[in-house]
Each structure stands twice: as C-alpha cells, then as structure tokens.
Design an enzyme around this catalytic site. Structure first.
Site, PDB file in Angstrom:
ATOM      1  N   SER A  18     -14.387  -3.349   9.765  1.00 55.73           N
ATOM      2  CA  SER A  18     -13.118  -2.882   9.086  1.00 55.73           C
ATOM      3  C   SER A  18     -13.388  -1.363   8.811  1.00 55.73           C
ATOM      4  O   SER A  18     -12.210  -1.015   8.135  1.00 55.73           O
ATOM      5  CB  SER A  18     -13.106  -3.692   7.979  1.00 55.73           C
ATOM      6  OG  SER A  18     -14.807  -3.271   7.078  1.00 55.73           O
ATOM      7  N   ASN A  34      22.178  14.603   4.386  1.00 51.28           N
ATOM      8  CA  ASN A  34      21.767  13.881   3.875  1.00 51.28           C
ATOM      9  C   ASN A  34      21.026  13.373   3.335  1.00 51.28           C
ATOM     10  O   ASN A  34      19.598  14.522   3.011  1.00 51.28           O
ATOM     11  CB  ASN A  34      21.477  13.013   4.888  1.00 51.28           C
ATOM     12  CG  ASN A  34      22.748  12.783   6.926  1.00 51.28           C
ATOM     13  OD1 ASN A  34      23.364  12.732   5.913  1.00 51.28           O
ATOM     14  ND2 ASN A  34      22.212  13.930   7.615  1.00 51.28           N
ATOM     15  N   TYR A  71     -16.873 -15.379  -2.330  1.00 50.77           N
ATOM     16  CA  TYR A  71     -16.728 -14.740  -1.146  1.00 50.77           C
ATOM     17  C   TYR A  71     -16.333 -15.031   0.401  1.00 50.77           C
ATOM     18  O   TYR A  71     -16.793 -15.740   0.511  1.00 50.77           O
ATOM     19  CB  TYR A  71     -17.843 -13.557  -1.296  1.00 50.77           C
ATOM     20  CG  TYR A  71     -16.869 -12.464   0.609  1.00 50.77           C
ATOM     21  CD1 TYR A  71     -16.208 -10.998  -0.018  1.00 50.77           C
ATOM     22  CD2 TYR A  71     -16.874 -12.976   1.542  1.00 50.77           C
ATOM     23  CE1 TYR A  71     -15.896 -10.553   0.980  1.00 50.77           C
ATOM     24  CE2 TYR A  71     -16.904 -11.470   2.942  1.00 50.77           C
ATOM     25  CZ  TYR A  71     -16.021 -10.791   2.298  1.00 50.77           C
ATOM     26  OH  TYR A  71     -15.916 -10.050   2.689  1.00 50.77           O
ATOM     27  N   LYS A  77      27.125  17.546   7.859  1.00 47.92           N
ATOM     28  CA  LYS A  77      26.131  16.817   7.081  1.00 47.92           C
ATOM     29  C   LYS A  77      24.973  17.200   5.996  1.00 47.92           C
ATOM     30  O   LYS A  77      24.401  18.022   7.000  1.00 47.92           O
ATOM     31  CB  LYS A  77      26.061  15.491   7.789  1.00 47.92           C
ATOM     32  CG  LYS A  77      26.531  14.676   8.289  1.00 47.92           C
ATOM     33  CD  LYS A  77      27.375  13.782   7.304  1.00 47.92           C
ATOM     34  CE  LYS A  77      26.271  12.727   6.955  1.00 47.92           C
ATOM     35  NZ  LYS A  77      25.782  11.395   8.003  1.00 47.92           N
ATOM     36  N   LYS A 104      -7.653  -4.641   1.899  1.00 51.66           N
ATOM     37  CA  LYS A 104      -7.587  -3.599   2.392  1.00 51.66           C
ATOM     38  C   LYS A 104      -6.405  -2.638   2.165  1.00 51.66           C
ATOM     39  O   LYS A 104      -5.338  -1.757   2.516  1.00 51.66           O
ATOM     40  CB  LYS A 104      -9.254  -3.072   2.685  1.00 51.66           C
ATOM     41  CG  LYS A 104      -9.672  -3.440   2.037  1.00 51.66           C
ATOM     42  CD  LYS A 104     -11.076  -2.891   2.669  1.00 51.66           C
ATOM     43  CE  LYS A 104     -12.165  -3.711   2.216  1.00 51.66           C
ATOM     44  NZ  LYS A 104     -12.403  -5.246   1.984  1.00 51.66           N
ATOM     45  N   SER A 124      22.805  17.007  10.264  1.00 50.41           N
ATOM     46  CA  SER A 124      22.154  15.559  11.216  1.00 50.41           C
ATOM     47  C   SER A 124      22.864  16.806  12.945  1.00 50.41           C
ATOM     48  O   SER A 124      23.493  18.047  12.807  1.00 50.41           O
ATOM     49  CB  SER A 124      24.054  15.201  10.756  1.00 50.41           C
ATOM     50  OG  SER A 124      25.033  14.744  12.540  1.00 50.41           O
ATOM     51  N   HIS A 152      29.124  -3.633 -12.419  1.00 49.96           N
ATOM     52  CA  HIS A 152      29.567  -4.434 -11.359  1.00 49.96           C
ATOM     53  C   HIS A 152      29.966  -2.707 -10.236  1.00 49.96           C
ATOM     54  O   HIS A 152      30.965  -3.117  -9.584  1.00 49.96           O
ATOM     55  CB  HIS A 152      31.363  -4.919 -11.350  1.00 49.96           C
ATOM     56  CG  HIS A 152      30.764  -6.370 -12.310  1.00 49.96           C
ATOM     57  ND1 HIS A 152      29.993  -7.642 -12.035  1.00 49.96           N
ATOM     58  CD2 HIS A 152      31.133  -6.215 -13.354  1.00 49.96           C
ATOM     59  CE1 HIS A 152      29.581  -8.125 -13.229  1.00 49.96           C
ATOM     60  NE2 HIS A 152      30.147  -7.461 -14.100  1.00 49.96           N
ATOM     61  N   GLU A 177      16.538   8.705   0.499  1.00 50.25           N
ATOM     62  CA  GLU A 177      17.186   6.717   1.114  1.00 50.25           C
ATOM     63  C   GLU A 177      15.374   6.739   2.006  1.00 50.25           C
ATOM     64  O   GLU A 177      15.610   5.635   1.983  1.00 50.25           O
ATOM     65  CB  GLU A 177      17.434   7.683   2.652  1.00 50.25           C
ATOM     66  CG  GLU A 177      19.122   8.149   2.203  1.00 50.25           C
ATOM     67  CD  GLU A 177      19.227   8.186   3.484  1.00 50.25           C
ATOM     68  OE1 GLU A 177      20.773   7.474   4.568  1.00 50.25           O
ATOM     69  OE2 GLU A 177      19.576   9.502   3.554  1.00 50.25           O
TER      70      GLU A 177
HETATM   71  N1  ARG Z   1     -15.965  -5.832   5.375  1.00 52.89           N
HETATM   72  C1  ARG Z   1     -16.477  -6.390   4.125  1.00 52.89           C
HETATM   73  C2  ARG Z   1     -15.072  -7.118   3.794  1.00 52.89           C
HETATM   74  O1  ARG Z   1     -14.154  -5.596   3.885  1.00 52.89           O
HETATM   75  C3  ARG Z   1     -17.232  -6.245   3.587  1.00 52.89           C
HETATM   76  C4  ARG Z   1     -18.150  -7.333   2.911  1.00 52.89           C
HETATM   77  C5  ARG Z   1     -17.953  -8.574   4.013  1.00 52.89           C
HETATM   78  N2  ARG Z   1     -19.836  -8.989   3.252  1.00 52.89           N
HETATM   79  C6  ARG Z   1     -19.101 -10.099   4.239  1.00 52.89           C
HETATM   80  N3  ARG Z   1     -20.597 -11.519   3.885  1.00 52.89           N
HETATM   81  N4  ARG Z   1     -19.137 -10.441   5.843  1.00 52.89           N
HETATM   82  O2  ARG Z   1     -15.036  -7.446   2.736  1.00 52.89           O
END
Ligand code: ARG
Length: 472
Positions: free
Chosen positions: A37, A299, A331, A297, A339, A291, A170, A304
């Site tokens: 990540s 715009n 978890y 034009k 994210k 345009s 309306h 938009e």
């Molecule tokens: N990169 C993970 C997340 O965004 C962090 C937590 C990961 N924990 C784990 N035990 N793998 O959620």
C-alpha cells in the site's frame, strides 16, 4: 514535494521482511506488489511519524524504553521526516506500507533502538490512528475553505438583497424572489455541510493507539499520555472496535459527498444562468474556457467539473460502505482498501471548495435581465390570488379567477401588471385600483416579510444572523 512518490519495486531480495521470521519461502513478486500500500499510504507519513514519536515518549514515561533509545528514536524520526519532505526518501514496495518503510529506515539509521519502537503496538492500531489524525486535518482544511466560501456568499448576498429574479419550481417561473435570498439558500445548505464536518471531526478524534493488534498489550502503557500528546479528545473504549471499524472514514466520505452534491446543485444553476438563454449572471473569464472550434463560446468549466465530480464522491462513499459490510471483527486486510477512496474524497472536496470559494464572490449578476425574466411568466399570479382572498374570496375560487386572467394574458401576450383595471375586473368585481400594488415584483417580494421569507428586509436580517454563525 508531490503527494506520492513512485516506490522502488525491484529490491525485494535485499529487503528482509519485518515479519519474515516464520516464513521459509519469499513472497511472490506479484503478490508483494499486489498487497503493498506504500504507493498510496505514504501520504500518511506525517501522522505516522507523529504517532511513533508520541508512542515512544509514552513508553519512556512508563519505563518500557530508556531515555537513550527514545532520544535516538525521536532524532531518527526527525531525520526521516526531513528526507521524505526533501523528496529523498527511498520508498520501497518490498517494505509494503508507510509504517514498515519508516520503521525499517529508522532501524537502518539508529540501530537496535529502532527495533524497540514497535513494543506494545501493532500496525493495526497504528494505521487506524494515522487515518484519524489525517482526517482530523482534512476536516479542518475543508472547514476553513467552506468558511471562505460562506463568507463570499454572504458578501454577494448583502450586495443583492433587493435584486429581483424569478423563483422557480419545476424550473418553471413560480414567484419572484430576491437574488440575495437565493444565495442565502445556498448558504444554508453549505452551513449544514460545515456542521456535518464538525460533527464528523468530533466523533473521529478518538485514539485507537493502545489497542495493539486487537486485544490490547501486556506492557504497562498509559493511553492518556499518548492521547494528550496527539491531541485526541478520548481513547477508543474497545480494542477490537478500535482497530476494526472505519465508520469515521465513511462519515467523512458521506459529509464530503453531501457537500459536493450541494456544490453540484449550485453548479447546475450557475451553468443555466450563464447560458445565452438565461443570461442572469457573468462568470469572470478566469473560471471559463473557450472552444477550439466555436469562437463565440465561453464555457463554465469550473461549475461543470464540480458537477461531474459528484460521481466520484458518491462512488467513494459506496466503496467504503461495501468494504466494511462483510468484515468480522477485528482487523482485516480489506481495510487497506479504505485509503484510496478516502484520499480521493478529501482531494475532491478540497478542490471543489477551493474553486467555489474563489469563484462565488466573483459572480456578476445581470440585474436587468433577472428583473425582466421575473416580470414575464406571470410570477405575481399567486399575489393576485392572495389579494382576492383578502377581498373575501376563498383561496380555491381566487385561484380559478386568476387562472382565467393568466389565460387571457397568454392569449394576448400581456403580463398581469400590464392589463387595464377594467380587463382585470372582468374576471372578478372585487379587483380594484389597489391591485397594482401587489402585481409589481417589488410589492410581491416585500409582502413575504417574515423570518425565512424573501423580502429584502428579511434577507438583510438573515445575513446578519448568518454572519454571527460563521467564523471570521
Ligand atoms: N497497510 C495496512 C493497512 O492499510 C496496515 C495495517 C496492516 N496490518 C496487518 N496486520 N497486515 O491497513
């Protein structure tokens, strides 16, 4: 520094995993990239470092880490933060995420003390803490921009308390309203968005740290110390819940989706109003584009685009709701998927707010066109009906009489105010000379003189009250 830097992906062989002890085989190269990540969570580096600093300080105070270790940790983290901000940090996919990238770099920098930082915590409470800290700032940034936008609206409304335009239902001409009143409707929508952000912030400002992986930790931690250092209002009460739920992120995405939806509605009106057919307002050139083929034009690109961005905010909200719905406690790796939608909602909300806060005060109303438009379309028909009610008719009967007058007006291309008294009296004898007082646009708006009504005097009062609600 740009928000994210491309991580290094071809170095897994020289980067032993922080969790590698129980493994014999190495991670498949594709799986390594698939599960990483760091490409997007490196954006949390500041919060991650702040969380680590506070955690280390707390471990020192409760006697789990030595002063030398904690001093080294603090210095090392400072150095890492500086190198990230200088764009010199070597983000590695093999180190999976922002947490392990920073921890591993710390250990490279300061040796064994770095390895002791993770005592009494887990990435599970670490990441939940980071996101909450990040969102707290996002709420504050969005609130500041919203505030700027609301101030701009109030100024524009003040300058237009007696500018008359048609009010629509309306999208058909309904009754005359003041432009200031219309703008104050926008203000109210945005003010609720502001309240929602404050509310979201208050509920998310609780600290997961200390929950560790899921059950808490056997070390004699003092969560009050970390809470205080990080500026949280409370600790999360239950460790399983603390590492697991992302409802606070969903709340943020929901508040963001609502706010962008409101700006989308405002955009729709701005787009209509700038068209040649309406021509109610001008937007300064800097918010528009031309345009490449049609020379005439201009715009309204900014409104938009804001209208278009509603789609991604709705999508992000739905993504997070769906992400959460099947998860057992506590978890799960699913949560790593929180994210990108969340960050996208933050960026989109801030971008739209910024564009609107810049653009709204620059709106130039074409007052004459608005007034002319309000005069056509029989916008004072209800006023005539109300007049007849005051002369003793039942409202339904008055409605019928005015309907006939409007029919006559359509057939003869005459507005109600332009008809002769005798013509009007042919629809009902109760109509007298004083009728012209209510058939004017000014008479119509002035008569709606109560809290929440469109009368200029009421709009002035509404603006005054609103000014006490927004921060200066
Ligand atoms: N990169 C993970 C997340 O965004 C962090 C937590 C990961 N924990 C784990 N035990 N793998 O959620």
């Amino acid at each position: 520094m740009s928000d994210t830097q491309k991580p290094n992906s071809d170095n897994s062989a020289d980067k032993p995993k922080l969790w590698g002890g129980r493994f014999e085989g190495s991670t498949d190269r594709f799986v390594e990239a698939f599960t990483a990540s760091v490409q997007f969570d490196q954006r949390l580096y500041r919060q991650d470092i702040a969380g680590s600093r506070a955690h280390a300080s707390m471990l020192l105070q409760v006697g789990v880490l030595s002063k030398d270790d904690v001093d080294a940790i603090h210095q090392g983290l400072d150095q890492i933060q500086a190198s990230i901000e200088a764009g010199e940090f070597n983000w590695s996919v093999a180190r999976e995420d922002v947490h392990m990238n920073i921890e591993a770099a710390l250990t490279e920098l300061i040796g064994d003390a770095g390895k002791r930082l993770h005592t009494g915590r887990s990435r599970n409470d670490q990441v939940a803490t980071d996101i909450r800290l990040y969102l707290r700032d996002a709420c504050d940034d969005a609130s500041a921009e919203l505030n700027r936008l609301m101030q701009g609206l109030l100024d524009l409304a003040s300058a237009n308390t007696d500018t008359i335009m048609p009010g629509f239902t309306h999208l058909q001409t309904a009754q005359p309203v003041t432009f200031g009143h219309h703008l104050m409707a926008w203000f109210e929508m945005l003010y609720r968005d502001y309240e929602r952000l404050q509310d979201t912030r208050q509920r998310l400002n609780r600290m997961p740290l200390g929950a560790a992986a899921l059950a808490g930790t056997p070390y004699p931690i003092d969560r009050a110390i970390t809470m205080e250092l990080l500026g949280f209002d409370q600790v999360c009460e239950n460790s399983l819940d603390a590492v697991s739920d992302r409802d606070f992120a969903i709340e943020f995405c929901s508040a963001a989706a609502l706010c962008v939806m409101h700006m989308s509605r405002m955009s729709e009106e701005l787009i209509l109003w700038t068209s040649a057919q309406f021509n109610f307002i001008e937007l300064p050139d800097r918010f528009c584009t031309g345009s490449s083929i049609m020379p005439q034009k201009k715009n309204p690109d900014v409104p938009e685009l804001v209208r278009g961005k509603t789609g991604r905010c709705n999508g992000n909200l739905l993504a997070l709701l769906t992400l959460m719905k099947g998860q057992p406690l506590a978890y799960n790796k699913d949560n790593q998927e929180d994210k990108e939608p969340l960050f996208d909602s933050v960026d989109t909300l801030l971008g739209c707010l910024r564009a609107f806060a810049d653009m709204v005060p620059a709106i130039i109303p074409n007052k004459d066109t608005m007034h002319r438009a309000a005069k056509s379309g029989f916008s004072t028909a209800t006023d005539l009906a109300d007049y007849l009610v005051r002369k003793g008719l039942a409202f339904r009967d008055a409605h019928e009489v005015v309907g006939m007058a409007v029919k006559h007006g359509i057939e003869n291309k005459l507005d109600l105010a332009d008809m002769e008294l005798e013509t009007l009296r042919s629809f009902h004898k109760a109509i007298e000379q004083d009728v012209f007082g209510v058939l004017t646009l000014e008479g119509s708006v002035n008569s709606r003189n109560h809290i929440g009504g469109t009368a200029p005097s009421q709009v002035k009062l509404a603006i005054e009250r609103a000014r006490t609600r927004v921060k200066h």
